[in-house]
Design a protein around this motif. Structure first.
Motif: not given
Length: 153
Positions: A47-48, A51, A44-45, A63
């Motif tokens: 992916t974020d 994004d 998820q890290y 981020f």
């Protein structure tokens, strides 16, 4: 020897039982792989991160600032208008218990993982460079933290 002859000899050897198989089942290396929940957190890290990259350099900079490991918030780099897209090869994700950042006196708190990555560096939607390397991500208190990448000069 012709290609046909090599293929024919190979097929004969295989059919005659010269091929070797090892009985049993493949088992992942114990102790070096990430537990399922932490693997998802690391995934998820990235992916974020990507994004944020899709939204531009300001969003990605924010981020990277927010996800910089809390023990190393003084070690950030200015990427300017560069945007990084980082694709992890999660099959390579493994524990890296002895790693510490360059010139650090201690390891970061949390579970340190290393993963092979492909990095694309862009400016104004133009790809400037691509490279393959490894990146460390730390899972601490259920959150993933990284170490802001610094461009080399």
């Amino acid at each position: 020897m012709t290609v046909r002859r090599v293929i024919a000899l190979t097929l004969v050897a295989l059919s005659a039982g010269c091929a070797t198989t090892v009985p049993g089942q493949a088992v992942p290396m114990g102790g070096n792989t990430a537990p399922g929940q932490e693997r998802e957190i690391v995934s998820q890290y990235f992916t974020d991160l990507n994004d944020a990259a899709a939204e531009g350099s300001d969003t990605q900079r924010d981020f990277l600032r927010r996800t910089q490991h809390p023990d190393f918030t003084d070690r950030t780099c200015e990427l300017g208008d560069l945007v990084l897209t980082i694709e992890p090869a999660l099959s390579t994700l493994r524990v890296d218990p002895k790693w510490k950042p360059e010139k650090a006196t201690s390891r970061p708190r949390g579970s340190v993982y290393v993963v092979g990555v492909s990095v694309r560096i862009r400016r104004d939607n133009a790809t400037l460079a691509e490279q393959i390397g490894s990146q460390r991500v730390v899972v601490l208190d259920g959150r993933a933290y990284g170490f802001a990448p610094c461009p080399t000069r």
